[in-house]
Design an enzyme around this catalytic site. Structure first.
Site, PDB file in Angstrom:
ATOM      1  N   SER A 233       0.817  -1.217   0.000  1.00 47.72           N
ATOM      2  CA  SER A 233       0.000   0.000   0.000  1.00 47.72           C
ATOM      3  C   SER A 233       0.853   1.270   0.000  1.00 47.72           C
ATOM      4  O   SER A 233       0.590   2.195  -0.783  1.00 47.72           O
ATOM      5  CB  SER A 233      -0.987  -0.003   1.170  1.00 47.72           C
ATOM      6  OG  SER A 233      -0.329  -0.268   2.374  1.00 47.72           O
ATOM      7  N   HIS A 263      -2.099  -8.802   2.508  1.00 47.54           N
ATOM      8  CA  HIS A 263      -1.716  -7.524   3.148  1.00 47.54           C
ATOM      9  C   HIS A 263      -2.784  -7.216   4.204  1.00 47.54           C
ATOM     10  O   HIS A 263      -3.006  -8.013   5.105  1.00 47.54           O
ATOM     11  CB  HIS A 263      -1.604  -6.477   2.032  1.00 47.54           C
ATOM     12  CG  HIS A 263      -0.925  -5.204   2.406  1.00 47.54           C
ATOM     13  ND1 HIS A 263      -0.243  -5.017   3.565  1.00 47.54           N
ATOM     14  CD2 HIS A 263      -0.835  -4.009   1.745  1.00 47.54           C
ATOM     15  CE1 HIS A 263       0.255  -3.780   3.604  1.00 47.54           C
ATOM     16  NE2 HIS A 263      -0.108  -3.147   2.517  1.00 47.54           N
ATOM     17  N   HIS A 308       6.010 -12.613   7.726  1.00 50.82           N
ATOM     18  CA  HIS A 308       6.140 -11.218   7.276  1.00 50.82           C
ATOM     19  C   HIS A 308       7.255 -11.136   6.243  1.00 50.82           C
ATOM     20  O   HIS A 308       8.230 -11.889   6.322  1.00 50.82           O
ATOM     21  CB  HIS A 308       6.444 -10.280   8.450  1.00 50.82           C
ATOM     22  CG  HIS A 308       6.111  -8.860   8.143  1.00 50.82           C
ATOM     23  ND1 HIS A 308       7.002  -8.005   7.549  1.00 50.82           N
ATOM     24  CD2 HIS A 308       4.958  -8.160   8.306  1.00 50.82           C
ATOM     25  CE1 HIS A 308       6.411  -6.826   7.380  1.00 50.82           C
ATOM     26  NE2 HIS A 308       5.177  -6.892   7.833  1.00 50.82           N
ATOM     27  N   ARG A 317       3.701  -4.554  17.365  1.00 49.08           N
ATOM     28  CA  ARG A 317       2.307  -4.066  17.331  1.00 49.08           C
ATOM     29  C   ARG A 317       1.377  -5.172  17.836  1.00 49.08           C
ATOM     30  O   ARG A 317       0.385  -4.911  18.504  1.00 49.08           O
ATOM     31  CB  ARG A 317       1.940  -3.634  15.906  1.00 49.08           C
ATOM     32  CG  ARG A 317       2.842  -2.527  15.364  1.00 49.08           C
ATOM     33  CD  ARG A 317       2.644  -2.297  13.882  1.00 49.08           C
ATOM     34  NE  ARG A 317       2.941  -3.480  13.102  1.00 49.08           N
ATOM     35  CZ  ARG A 317       2.670  -3.620  11.803  1.00 49.08           C
ATOM     36  NH1 ARG A 317       2.086  -2.633  11.148  1.00 49.08           N
ATOM     37  NH2 ARG A 317       2.986  -4.726  11.162  1.00 49.08           N
ATOM     38  N   ASP A 363      -1.676  -8.438  12.395  1.00 50.66           N
ATOM     39  CA  ASP A 363      -3.044  -8.891  12.145  1.00 50.66           C
ATOM     40  C   ASP A 363      -3.452 -10.081  13.015  1.00 50.66           C
ATOM     41  O   ASP A 363      -4.632 -10.411  13.101  1.00 50.66           O
ATOM     42  CB  ASP A 363      -3.200  -9.270  10.666  1.00 50.66           C
ATOM     43  CG  ASP A 363      -2.990  -8.059   9.770  1.00 50.66           C
ATOM     44  OD1 ASP A 363      -3.391  -6.967  10.184  1.00 50.66           O
ATOM     45  OD2 ASP A 363      -2.421  -8.205   8.681  1.00 50.66           O
TER      46      ASP A 363
HETATM   47  N1  HAX Z   1       1.566 -19.755   6.644  1.00 51.04           N
HETATM   48  C1  HAX Z   1       1.970 -20.666   5.725  1.00 51.04           C
HETATM   49  N2  HAX Z   1       2.968 -20.459   4.857  1.00 51.04           N
HETATM   50  C2  HAX Z   1       3.613 -19.282   4.944  1.00 51.04           C
HETATM   51  C3  HAX Z   1       3.278 -18.304   5.883  1.00 51.04           C
HETATM   52  C4  HAX Z   1       2.203 -18.567   6.754  1.00 51.04           C
HETATM   53  N3  HAX Z   1       1.771 -17.684   7.654  1.00 51.04           N
HETATM   54  N4  HAX Z   1       4.093 -17.240   5.723  1.00 51.04           N
HETATM   55  C5  HAX Z   1       4.904 -17.543   4.689  1.00 51.04           C
HETATM   56  N5  HAX Z   1       4.610 -18.777   4.217  1.00 51.04           N
HETATM   57  C6  HAX Z   1       5.173 -19.456   3.055  1.00 51.04           C
HETATM   58  C7  HAX Z   1       4.946 -18.586   1.835  1.00 51.04           C
HETATM   59  O1  HAX Z   1       3.613 -18.757   1.327  1.00 51.04           O
HETATM   60  C8  HAX Z   1       6.010 -19.067   0.900  1.00 51.04           C
HETATM   61  O2  HAX Z   1       5.587 -20.286   0.354  1.00 51.04           O
HETATM   62  P1  HAX Z   1       5.951 -20.699  -1.179  1.00 51.04           P
HETATM   63  O3  HAX Z   1       7.432 -20.806  -1.195  1.00 51.04           O
HETATM   64  O4  HAX Z   1       5.233 -21.975  -1.367  1.00 51.04           O
HETATM   65  O5  HAX Z   1       5.434 -19.580  -2.037  1.00 51.04           O
HETATM   66  C9  HAX Z   1       7.164 -19.357   1.858  1.00 51.04           C
HETATM   67  O6  HAX Z   1       6.567 -19.501   3.163  1.00 51.04           O
HETATM   68  C10 HAX Z   1       8.181 -18.246   1.926  1.00 51.04           C
HETATM   69  O7  HAX Z   1       7.516 -17.019   2.183  1.00 51.04           O
HETATM   70  P2  HAX Z   1       8.226 -15.855   2.984  1.00 51.04           P
HETATM   71  O8  HAX Z   1       9.398 -15.391   2.206  1.00 51.04           O
HETATM   72  O9  HAX Z   1       8.458 -16.250   4.391  1.00 51.04           O
HETATM   73  O10 HAX Z   1       7.070 -14.753   3.026  1.00 51.04           O
HETATM   74  P3  HAX Z   1       6.731 -13.672   1.928  1.00 51.04           P
HETATM   75  O11 HAX Z   1       7.629 -12.501   2.143  1.00 51.04           O
HETATM   76  O12 HAX Z   1       6.695 -14.248   0.573  1.00 51.04           O
HETATM   77  O13 HAX Z   1       5.247 -13.296   2.319  1.00 51.04           O
HETATM   78  C11 HAX Z   1       3.488 -12.823   3.831  1.00 51.04           C
HETATM   79  C12 HAX Z   1       4.954 -12.563   3.495  1.00 51.04           C
HETATM   80  C13 HAX Z   1       3.100 -11.896   4.967  1.00 51.04           C
HETATM   81  C14 HAX Z   1       2.627 -12.500   2.613  1.00 51.04           C
HETATM   82  C15 HAX Z   1       3.323 -14.314   4.269  1.00 51.04           C
HETATM   83  O14 HAX Z   1       4.069 -14.530   5.443  1.00 51.04           O
HETATM   84  C16 HAX Z   1       1.870 -14.706   4.482  1.00 51.04           C
HETATM   85  O15 HAX Z   1       1.190 -15.054   3.526  1.00 51.04           O
HETATM   86  N6  HAX Z   1       1.365 -14.619   5.764  1.00 51.04           N
HETATM   87  C17 HAX Z   1      -0.023 -14.914   6.038  1.00 51.04           C
HETATM   88  C18 HAX Z   1      -0.875 -13.733   5.634  1.00 51.04           C
HETATM   89  C19 HAX Z   1      -0.658 -12.554   6.519  1.00 51.04           C
HETATM   90  O16 HAX Z   1      -0.629 -12.645   7.737  1.00 51.04           O
HETATM   91  N7  HAX Z   1      -0.513 -11.348   5.919  1.00 51.04           N
HETATM   92  C20 HAX Z   1      -0.379 -10.110   6.649  1.00 51.04           C
HETATM   93  C21 HAX Z   1       1.049  -9.601   6.685  1.00 51.04           C
HETATM   94  C22 HAX Z   1       1.145  -8.311   7.446  1.00 51.04           C
HETATM   95  C23 HAX Z   1       0.563  -7.226   6.629  1.00 51.04           C
HETATM   96  O17 HAX Z   1       1.021  -6.831   5.572  1.00 51.04           O
HETATM   97  N8  HAX Z   1      -0.501  -6.703   7.086  1.00 51.04           N
HETATM   98  O18 HAX Z   1      -1.104  -5.790   6.331  1.00 51.04           O
END
Ligand code: HAX
Length: 424
Positions: A233, A263, A308, A317, A363
């Site tokens: 964002s 996000h 994250h 937070r 979150d």
């Molecule tokens: N559960 C399961 N698998 C997860 C995970 C979780 N909570 N977090 C990361 N992974 C997986 C990823 O999907 C990725 O899998 P693939 O290799 O199969 O694609 C792998 O672990 C490596 O990912 P990463 O490098 O650790 O994480 P990214 O930087 O790619 O993504 C995310 C960061 C926040 C999007 C990710 O941790 C996620 O999807 N978390 C769950 C959703 C979430 O809580 N989002 C909110 C984040 C905070 C935010 O922005 N708030 O607005």
């Protein structure tokens, strides 16, 4: 001119000089390399933009202008906006002036309500919120001043005016959407003597006999205010704003990114996951939560609220929100479940071996607080996040205008080019 504007007018020439000198002396110094994996991997970790409002050291968490977010947990969003914009904490008098300024700008144009009322009843509240902001684009003072031929050095001034106008109206718009979308009754008018966050709590119409919900809103709106410049964002706001699109275009675009499940929408997903878990297991225990988390992972889904892109520790937070919940309602069943999830999920993610960060993000805890106070409409949760995050976006936008940050245009390459480059 109010204090925020005058203080920024004093600081901006100093910042411009500082950056000019820095770029003149060190413009050719390399600060980042980009690998093939990063080009295909969401540019993770590539240092290619500047954001001075906040930073997120992976092992510490959010710093607002160098101050750990937990140290701001007793502050108001007005204090934090002033801090984001200037790097300084306002005096009580300056904070009050900002609060009054926002109160005077808070009236939402009548056409916004007509636009919202015309939308389908099942529209997502984030779509309604972003549409309302976009509809107000005609109010932009930047747009008018630009067409009248404003000096480049003054771009930040109407951008700040637009930002204040917009921020002032967001609580009323969000609360109005809440009441309209979930049939809570007529809109509630703001009160002149309340702060920005108190008014938001008041206009939502949530029962709050002792002001505890209003305090929860204050904390929530402080904690979600900013998270450096590269998240979806903030970066979208910066990118759209770099084309000199005004604050209404830029913030609305940015919030469309916040509405994504990876996000800001994760907060609605998160509480849903906790409630689904309770429904599935009955009485949550460490063992059945572990099993449920594995089922989520084995079905190819993420555990929302964990992981994250930047952080590598428990999000401070999350800790602040959890502390608030534990102080005010330690026996709440959802709060208790969130706590056990916190004790179980990092270990599960560790064993799963994929996520680079196994710890909770913001979150993971916010929904439990909202749910406790009776805000049980998950699909509205990201709007709370959006009202707060607009503070960070707007401050970044004003500063980027002040620093004359140019239009953003990174170079994309083709897979053929990469293959040639690596000799594959
Ligand atoms: N559960 C399961 N698998 C997860 C995970 C979780 N909570 N977090 C990361 N992974 C997986 C990823 O999907 C990725 O899998 P693939 O290799 O199969 O694609 C792998 O672990 C490596 O990912 P990463 O490098 O650790 O994480 P990214 O930087 O790619 O993504 C995310 C960061 C926040 C999007 C990710 O941790 C996620 O999807 N978390 C769950 C959703 C979430 O809580 N989002 C909110 C984040 C905070 C935010 O922005 N708030 O607005």
């Amino acid at each position: 001119m109010a204090k925020l504007q005058t203080r920024m007018a004093q600081l901006i020439p100093e910042w411009r000089q500082e950056i000019r000198t820095l770029v003149q002396a060190h413009g050719d110094t390399k600060i980042s390399d980009v690998t093939v994996a990063q080009a295909y991997g969401g540019m993770r970790g590539v240092k290619g933009m500047v954001c001075d409002t906040s930073e997120v050291p992976p092992d510490v968490g959010l710093l607002i202008r160098g101050t750990p977010i937990a140290e701001l947990a007793d502050r108001t969003p007005e204090d934090v906006f002033y801090l984001l914009c200037t790097g300084e904490m306002p005096t009580a008098r300056d904070a009050r002036a900002l609060q009054q300024d926002l109160a005077e700008r808070a009236r939402v144009p009548a056409y916004v309500w007509r636009v919202l009322e015309a939308m389908p009843k099942d529209s997502h509240p984030m779509c309604m919120f972003d549409t309302a902001i976009l509809a107000m684009e005609r109010e932009s003072k930047f747009r008018d001043a630009y067409y009248e031929g404003m000096n480049k050095l003054d771009y930040w001034k109407p951008t700040l005016e637009d930002s204040l106008d917009l921020i002032a109206k967001l609580p009323a718009i969000a609360a109005g959407i809440y009441r309209m979308r979930y049939r809570k009754g007529p809109r509630i008018s703001p009160k002149k003597d309340l702060t920005w966050s108190q008014n938001f709590a008041h206009m939502l119409g949530v029962k709050d006999p002792d002001g505890e919900f209003a305090d929860c809103m204050r904390l929530y709106l402080v904690l979600h205010c900013d998270h450096e410049g590269g998240n979806v964002s903030a970066h979208t706001c910066h990118l759209v704003g770099s084309a000199l699109s005004n604050a209404y275009y830029s913030v609305s675009a940015a919030l469309n990114g916040l509405a994504g499940p990876l996000h800001g929408l994760a907060n609605q997903e998160c509480l849903k996951w906790v409630l689904d878990l309770k429904k599935a297991v009955g009485q949550p225990t460490h063992d059945n939560i572990r099993k449920f988390a594995w089922e989520t992972l084995n079905s190819g889904q993420v555990v929302p609220g964990y992981g994250h892109a930047v952080l590598r520790v428990t999000d401070p937070r999350f800790t602040c929100l959890r502390d608030f919940g534990m102080k005010h309602f330690p026996d709440d069943p959802i709060m208790k479940t969130v706590n056990i999830v916190f004790e179980v999920v990092p270990d599960v993610l560790q064993q799963h071996g994929k996520a680079k960060n196994i710890w909770p993000n913001v979150d993971a805890g916010s929904g439990a607080l909202l749910y406790h106070y009776g805000v049980k409409e998950f699909s509205f949760y990201t709007v709370f996040f959006a009202v707060s995050r607009a503070l960070g976006m707007a401050s970044q936008l004003v500063i980027n205008r002040a620093m004359a940050t140019p239009i953003e245009r990174p170079k994309s390459v083709t897979t053929t080019w990469i293959k040639k480059q690596v000799g594959a």
